[in-house]
Design a protein around this motif. Structure first.
Motif, mmCIF file in Angstrom:
data_model
loop_
_atom_site.group_PDB
_atom_site.id
_atom_site.type_symbol
_atom_site.label_atom_id
_atom_site.label_comp_id
_atom_site.label_asym_id
_atom_site.label_seq_id
_atom_site.Cartn_x
_atom_site.Cartn_y
_atom_site.Cartn_z
ATOM 1 N N ASN A 64 0.837 -1.209 0.000
ATOM 2 C CA ASN A 64 0.000 0.000 0.000
ATOM 3 C C ASN A 64 0.870 1.257 0.000
ATOM 4 O OD1 ASN A 64 -2.481 -1.257 -0.052
ATOM 5 N ND2 ASN A 64 -2.752 -1.205 2.172
ATOM 6 N N GLU A 65 1.885 1.278 0.842
ATOM 7 C CA GLU A 65 2.781 2.441 0.896
ATOM 8 C C GLU A 65 3.543 2.606 -0.412
ATOM 9 O OE1 GLU A 65 3.320 4.809 3.286
ATOM 10 O OE2 GLU A 65 1.584 3.949 4.323
ATOM 11 N N TRP A 66 4.018 1.498 -0.951
ATOM 12 C CA TRP A 66 4.807 1.536 -2.183
ATOM 13 C C TRP A 66 3.976 2.030 -3.366
ATOM 14 C CZ3 TRP A 66 5.361 -2.689 -6.097
ATOM 15 C CH2 TRP A 66 6.379 -2.429 -7.006
ATOM 16 N N ASP A 68 1.219 3.774 -3.037
ATOM 17 C CA ASP A 68 0.480 4.962 -2.601
ATOM 18 C C ASP A 68 -1.024 4.733 -2.768
ATOM 19 O OD1 ASP A 68 0.363 7.466 -1.453
ATOM 20 O OD2 ASP A 68 0.245 8.477 -3.397
#
Length: 110
Positions: A64-66, A68
């Motif tokens: 999710n962070e990667w 965005d």
């Protein structure tokens, strides 16, 4: 003569009684060993399962962070797990045979 027969009968009775006690003790020992192994295996599998869940959650959050994104990481992890489930279900007979062989080795290991 009857005293000798009675003495032999008493010895035979004591021998059979001792033999039965020995068989009972050996059986109880085997059952205790199986129960101990099963308890250990259940706790180990529980801890491994919880660790796996935690790692999949961390992987999903990392994706999710990667990317965005808020949910795409969870969908990717879900897709991987769904593919693994389909593969596992398709390999049913081979897996069952492997588990039988593993259990045979575990329970017949001395």
């Amino acid at each position: 003569m009857f005293e000798k027969i009675e003495e032999v009968r008493n010895y035979l009775f004591k021998y059979l009684e001792t033999r039965l006690d020995l068989i009972k003790t050996e059986t109880q020992e085997r059952l205790e060993n199986i129960a101990i192994r099963l308890i250990y295996l259940v706790v180990l599998l529980l801890l491994a399962g919880l660790t796996g869940i935690f790692l999949f959650i961390m992987l999903a959050v990392g994706i999710n962070e990667w990317l965005d994104s808020r949910y795409l990481g969870f969908f990717v992890v879900f897709g991987l797990l769904a593919a693994g489930t389909v593969f596992w279900a398709g390999a049913g007979r081979q897996v069952q045979q492997a588990v039988r062989q593993l259990l045979f080795r575990v329970f017949n290991h001395k």
